[in-house]
Each structure stands twice: as structure tokens, then as C-alpha cells.
Design an enzyme around this catalytic site. Structure first.
Site, PDB file in Angstrom:
ATOM      1  N   GLU A 155      21.462   0.482   7.592  1.00 39.22           N
ATOM      2  CA  GLU A 155      20.650   1.079   9.325  1.00 39.22           C
ATOM      3  C   GLU A 155      19.637  -0.862   9.582  1.00 39.22           C
ATOM      4  O   GLU A 155      19.341  -1.394   9.045  1.00 39.22           O
ATOM      5  CB  GLU A 155      19.316   1.886   9.017  1.00 39.22           C
ATOM      6  CG  GLU A 155      19.993   3.113   8.241  1.00 39.22           C
ATOM      7  CD  GLU A 155      18.776   3.906   7.634  1.00 39.22           C
ATOM      8  OE1 GLU A 155      19.937   5.177   7.453  1.00 39.22           O
ATOM      9  OE2 GLU A 155      17.995   3.678   7.773  1.00 39.22           O
TER      10      GLU A 155
ATOM     11  N   CYS B 108      15.396  -5.509  12.780  1.00 42.66           N
ATOM     12  CA  CYS B 108      14.971  -4.729  11.598  1.00 42.66           C
ATOM     13  C   CYS B 108      16.761  -5.093  11.528  1.00 42.66           C
ATOM     14  O   CYS B 108      17.163  -3.746  11.214  1.00 42.66           O
ATOM     15  CB  CYS B 108      14.058  -4.203  11.134  1.00 42.66           C
ATOM     16  SG  CYS B 108      13.927  -3.898   9.569  1.00 42.66           S
TER      17      CYS B 108
ATOM     18  N   CYS C   8      20.415  -0.880  -2.646  1.00 41.93           N
ATOM     19  CA  CYS C   8      19.108  -2.071  -3.366  1.00 41.93           C
ATOM     20  C   CYS C   8      18.837  -1.628  -5.344  1.00 41.93           C
ATOM     21  O   CYS C   8      19.117  -0.759  -5.686  1.00 41.93           O
ATOM     22  CB  CYS C   8      17.553  -2.318  -2.835  1.00 41.93           C
ATOM     23  SG  CYS C   8      16.775  -3.942  -3.300  1.00 41.93           S
TER      24      CYS C   8
ATOM     25  N   CYS D 123      11.999  -0.302  -6.188  1.00 37.87           N
ATOM     26  CA  CYS D 123      10.904  -0.644  -6.230  1.00 37.87           C
ATOM     27  C   CYS D 123      10.191   0.514  -5.819  1.00 37.87           C
ATOM     28  O   CYS D 123      11.371   1.890  -5.353  1.00 37.87           O
ATOM     29  CB  CYS D 123      10.750  -0.907  -4.868  1.00 37.87           C
ATOM     30  SG  CYS D 123      11.239  -2.717  -4.892  1.00 37.87           S
TER      31      CYS D 123
ATOM     32  N   CYS E 273      10.214   2.662  -2.572  1.00 38.34           N
ATOM     33  CA  CYS E 273      10.717   2.748  -1.300  1.00 38.34           C
ATOM     34  C   CYS E 273      12.550   3.092  -0.680  1.00 38.34           C
ATOM     35  O   CYS E 273      13.502   3.597  -1.930  1.00 38.34           O
ATOM     36  CB  CYS E 273      11.043   1.638  -1.777  1.00 38.34           C
ATOM     37  SG  CYS E 273      12.783   0.613  -0.224  1.00 38.34           S
TER      38      CYS E 273
ATOM     39  N   GLY F  21      17.853  -3.541   1.115  1.00 35.66           N
ATOM     40  CA  GLY F  21      18.692  -4.733   0.777  1.00 35.66           C
ATOM     41  C   GLY F  21      17.058  -5.493   0.121  1.00 35.66           C
ATOM     42  O   GLY F  21      16.358  -5.674   1.441  1.00 35.66           O
TER      43      GLY F  21
ATOM     44  N   SER G 161       6.810  -9.211  -0.244  1.00 32.01           N
ATOM     45  CA  SER G 161       6.204  -8.276  -0.609  1.00 32.01           C
ATOM     46  C   SER G 161       5.302  -8.203  -1.643  1.00 32.01           C
ATOM     47  O   SER G 161       5.881  -8.326  -2.628  1.00 32.01           O
ATOM     48  CB  SER G 161       7.090  -7.121  -0.795  1.00 32.01           C
ATOM     49  OG  SER G 161       8.273  -7.143   0.561  1.00 32.01           O
ATOM     50  N   LEU G 162       4.260  -8.158  -2.050  1.00 31.36           N
ATOM     51  CA  LEU G 162       3.025  -8.171  -3.043  1.00 31.36           C
ATOM     52  C   LEU G 162       2.038  -7.250  -3.193  1.00 31.36           C
ATOM     53  O   LEU G 162       3.134  -6.489  -4.676  1.00 31.36           O
ATOM     54  CB  LEU G 162       1.777  -9.129  -2.409  1.00 31.36           C
ATOM     55  CG  LEU G 162       1.012 -10.144  -3.175  1.00 31.36           C
ATOM     56  CD1 LEU G 162       0.389 -11.257  -2.246  1.00 31.36           C
ATOM     57  CD2 LEU G 162       0.397  -8.785  -3.869  1.00 31.36           C
ATOM     58  N   HIS G 163       1.325  -6.395  -2.256  1.00 31.51           N
ATOM     59  CA  HIS G 163       1.523  -4.575  -2.609  1.00 31.51           C
ATOM     60  C   HIS G 163       0.011  -4.575  -3.858  1.00 31.51           C
ATOM     61  O   HIS G 163      -0.501  -3.715  -4.253  1.00 31.51           O
ATOM     62  CB  HIS G 163       2.858  -3.718  -3.050  1.00 31.51           C
ATOM     63  CG  HIS G 163       4.014  -3.624  -2.192  1.00 31.51           C
ATOM     64  ND1 HIS G 163       3.633  -3.608  -0.465  1.00 31.51           N
ATOM     65  CD2 HIS G 163       5.080  -4.070  -1.714  1.00 31.51           C
ATOM     66  CE1 HIS G 163       4.364  -4.170   0.365  1.00 31.51           C
ATOM     67  NE2 HIS G 163       5.453  -3.767  -0.552  1.00 31.51           N
TER      68      HIS G 163
ATOM     69  N   HIS H 184       4.229   5.295   4.406  1.00 30.87           N
ATOM     70  CA  HIS H 184       4.950   6.896   4.999  1.00 30.87           C
ATOM     71  C   HIS H 184       5.287   7.214   3.593  1.00 30.87           C
ATOM     72  O   HIS H 184       6.566   7.036   2.609  1.00 30.87           O
ATOM     73  CB  HIS H 184       6.376   6.841   6.124  1.00 30.87           C
ATOM     74  CG  HIS H 184       5.851   5.256   6.815  1.00 30.87           C
ATOM     75  ND1 HIS H 184       4.773   5.542   7.942  1.00 30.87           N
ATOM     76  CD2 HIS H 184       6.040   4.009   6.778  1.00 30.87           C
ATOM     77  CE1 HIS H 184       4.347   4.683   8.711  1.00 30.87           C
ATOM     78  NE2 HIS H 184       5.058   3.735   8.298  1.00 30.87           N
TER      79      HIS H 184
ATOM     80  N   CYS I 124       8.672   1.390   7.368  1.00 29.43           N
ATOM     81  CA  CYS I 124       9.056   0.551   6.724  1.00 29.43           C
ATOM     82  C   CYS I 124       9.402   1.341   4.914  1.00 29.43           C
ATOM     83  O   CYS I 124       8.310   2.573   5.211  1.00 29.43           O
ATOM     84  CB  CYS I 124       7.838  -0.881   6.316  1.00 29.43           C
ATOM     85  SG  CYS I 124       7.788  -1.687   7.206  1.00 29.43           S
TER      86      CYS I 124
HETATM   87 FE1  SF4 Z   1      14.911  -2.967  -2.473  1.00 31.77          FE
HETATM   88 FE2  SF4 Z   1      12.996  -4.059  -0.543  1.00 31.77          FE
HETATM   89 FE3  SF4 Z   1      13.621  -1.809  -1.234  1.00 31.77          FE
HETATM   90 FE4  SF4 Z   1      11.955  -3.081  -2.842  1.00 31.77          FE
HETATM   91  S1  SF4 Z   1      10.900  -2.752  -1.108  1.00 31.77           S
HETATM   92  S2  SF4 Z   1      14.097  -1.264  -3.747  1.00 31.77           S
HETATM   93  S3  SF4 Z   1      13.530  -4.692  -2.587  1.00 31.77           S
HETATM   94  S4  SF4 Z   1      14.636  -2.506  -0.044  1.00 31.77           S
END
Ligand code: SF4
Length: 340
Positions: A92, A105, A112, A116, A119, A157, A211-213, A287, A330
């Protein structure tokens, strides 16, 4: 399968011309047709002989392909679906309009490997990496192509897990023979794959988003397996060796989960972690996805977190959420037409 031309540089296109029995200057003409005039067929390359165009079309594929579908959100965000390598796979691309800006984007992989937990892309597993043509095609084949102002490698990805194709695409986007974009218009977002992050910092001038989180290693590890191989402390130690006080910027993405990473302890640890670094923290609303234990932090908790960072010298904003109704926000990209 025929080799694709999209993503090749003028030297490589010269070799293509020679392979087709054409003079080497045709390589330069090919680059112009592909990247400047953005033609979608060899037959449109009118300064190349008819026989030359036919030979090119027999041996090579231009590499452009129309999207499979498109959807528009009530807020103007538009999501496109493109075919990707792998059985039935798709990626996408999302257009985010914002005043004068049209940001793309872009996705770099179908699915991926990074896993994570929060996600949707990570949950679908890994189906394959896009080549440079597959990445650049997202720029060329969206309706808004001519008016794009910025790009973020934040789609499906992990771009630093597909380094060569991503860098080849970035070269075509920024080179004078390509789109001739300033690298300042491009941001690459990563969870911090150290070996290729080091190369990216050395070999490009694009902006970086990490991406820290979560500032605590064991808590971050519970959401992001990458923390085990490449701890965020090592990622930060590397970033601190580069200059982000001028044109190039670094930002940190921080998705807010209620009761997981949104209290004063986390804010203070984040402040300590980023102290003295010229950067910005973007707080992101989570989300909701199925079978996930946390909800997004409330608006007031996010505001308090933001204020605490700002009062302690860490520039922080809350990112506005776009395209949630078409699952373009996101963490929601998953090529959903494939989920039967
Ligand atoms: Fe992959 Fe990014 Fe999703 Fe982590 S947040 S699983 S690196 S797409």
C-alpha cells in the site's frame, strides 16, 4: 521475467541501449523518458527509432504498473494498492495531503520480518522485498504523481531490511538525471537496523525517523523483537555521531499505549535518553488492532507527556492522525484485499 528499466541509472541504461544494438547516447535518452517525462510505454519514446523501441520492448520491461485499486478517506488521505512480489502479495502507498504538501508514504516490502506486536504489517509475516522499480512505481503511478512534494519511507516493511533497493530508489529520486528532489524532501523511518542504518547515515542526506516507542530496553523488547539484536541505546550512540543541527533532521516516533509507555517514568527516561540531541519526538495515537492488549493513551495523557518533554528541552508534538477510516493510518497497512 524481463529486466525492469525503472531504477537503473544512466550508466546502466547505456548498457541496455548497447544490448539492444543502439548507440550509447540512447541510455541518456532512456533516463529522460523514464524519470523526466515519466512515459508509461516504450512507444512514447519518440526520439528513439521505431526499431529501437521495439527491440527495447521485446527485451525489457519499463517497470511501471497501474495500482490495483485506490480508496479515499473522509479527510482526503488516499490509499493505493499495488501488486508486489510473492503469491497474491500487495503493498500500500498512501497520499497524505496537508495544505500545500502532498506526502507519499511509500512501502518497501510486502509484509515485514520484524514482528512488532502492535503493527498489522508485521502480523501478516513477510512475503518479499520490492525492487527499486516497485518502490519508484509508487511515486510514478499514483494520481498525484506530478504534485508530490515529500516522501516518507513509513509504509509497509522495514526499509533498512531492503537497503540496496531503497537506496537505488533514493538515488533515482535525488539525482539530477532522476527526479532531482532535494534529500530534504525524503524521510526514512526505521526501527533501528544498525548495520544498514550506519550505511544510510553515511551514504545519504535524507532525514531519519526512528521508531522508539519505549525508553526501557526490556519493555521495548516485549513489543519489538529488534531490541534484542540492536538495542535502542546502541542506535542512539550511532546517531549521536552525526550532525543533525543543520539541514538534516532526526525524529523519534513514539506510539502511546495506555498503561504501557505513557507515564512520568517513561517521559523522564525518554528525556534522559535524548538529552542534548537536536531532535523531535512525534507522539502517535495507537489505532486499535485485533487481539492486542493495549489501547491508545487518552488525549490528556498524551498532552501531559508532550508538555513534560517540551518543558525539559526535548521538542515534542502530537502527530495528527490521518486516514483511519480507510485503514491508512500508522500501523494499519496490511494489503487488506488479501485477507479473505
Ligand atoms: Fe515492520 Fe515497521 Fe511494522 Fe515493525 S512497525 S513490523 S518494522 S512495518
Amino acid at each position: 521475467m524481463k529486466e525492469k528499466l525503472l531504477g537503473k541509472n544512466p550508466e546502466e541504461l547505456k548498457a541496455v541501449a548497447q544490448d539492444c544494438g543502439l548507440p550509447s547516447f540512447v541510455g541518456r535518452q532512456l533516463a529522460d523518458w523514464i524519470y523526466v517525462h515519466r512515459v508509461r510505454s516504450f512507444s512514447d519514446m519518440t526520439n528513439i527509432s521505431r526499431i529501437g523501441r521495439e527491440t527495447l520492448a521485446q527485451r525489457y520491461d519499463l517497470g511501471v504498473a497501474d495500482p490495483l485499486s485506490a480508496m479515499t478517506s473522509s479527510d482526503g488521505t488516499r490509499k493505493y494498492l499495488f501488486a508486489a512480489p510473492g503469491e497474491g502479495a500487495a503493498v500500500e502507498a498512501v497520499i497524505i495531503p496537508d495544505d500545500e504538501r502532498r506526502t507519499l508514504c511509500v512501502s518497501s516490502q510486502a509484509g515485514c520480518k520484524m514482528g512488532c506486536r502492535f503493527c498489522m504489517t508485521g502480523r501478516q509475516g513477510f512475503h518479499g522485498s520490492l525492487d527499486a522499480a516497485g518502490i519508484l512505481n509508487q511515486f510514478l503511478s499514483v494520481e498525484e504523481s506530478a504534485g508530490l512534494t515529500n516522501a516518507v519511507f513509513m509504509g509497509m516493511g522495514e526499509p533498512l531490511d531492503n537497503y540496496d533497493a531503497v537506496m537505488r530508489a533514493i538515488e533515482a529520486l535525488t539525482a539530477p538525471w532522476g527526479f532531482a528532489w532535494s534529500p530534504k524532501r525524503i524521510t526514512l523511518s526505521t526501527i533501528g537496523v544498525l548495520p544498514t542504518l550506519r550505511r544510510f547515515l553515511n551514504e545519504s542526506r535524507c532525514h531519519l525517523a526512528v521508531s522508539l516507542h519505549n525508553p526501557f530496553p526490556e519493555e521495548r523488547l516485549s513489543m519489538m523483537p529488534v531490541e534484542k539484536a540492536y538495542p535502542v541505546r546502541d542506535v542512539l550512540a550511532l546517531i549521536r555521531r552525526y550532525d543533525f543541527t543543520g539541514q538534516r533532521r532526526v525524529s523519534f516516533e513514539y506510539t502511546m499505549f495506555a498503561g504501557f509507555n505513557d507515564d512520568k517514568r517513561h517521559a523522564d527516561a525518554l528525556i534522559r535518553l535524548l538529552k542534548g540531541l537536536e531532535c523531535r519526538v512525534n507522539l502517535i495515537r495507537f489505532h486499535q488492532i485485533p487481539d492486542f492488549p493495549y489501547e491508545s493513551s487518552s488525549e490528556s495523557v498524551m498532552e501531559a507527556f508532550r508538555d513534560r518533554l517540551n518543558h525539559n528541552g526535548v521538542l515534542c508534538t502530537i502527530r495528527s492522525s490521518r486516514g483511519e477510516d480507510i485503514l491508512a493510518a500508522c500501523g494499519l497497512l496490511a494489503g487488506r484485499h488479501l485477507q479473505h
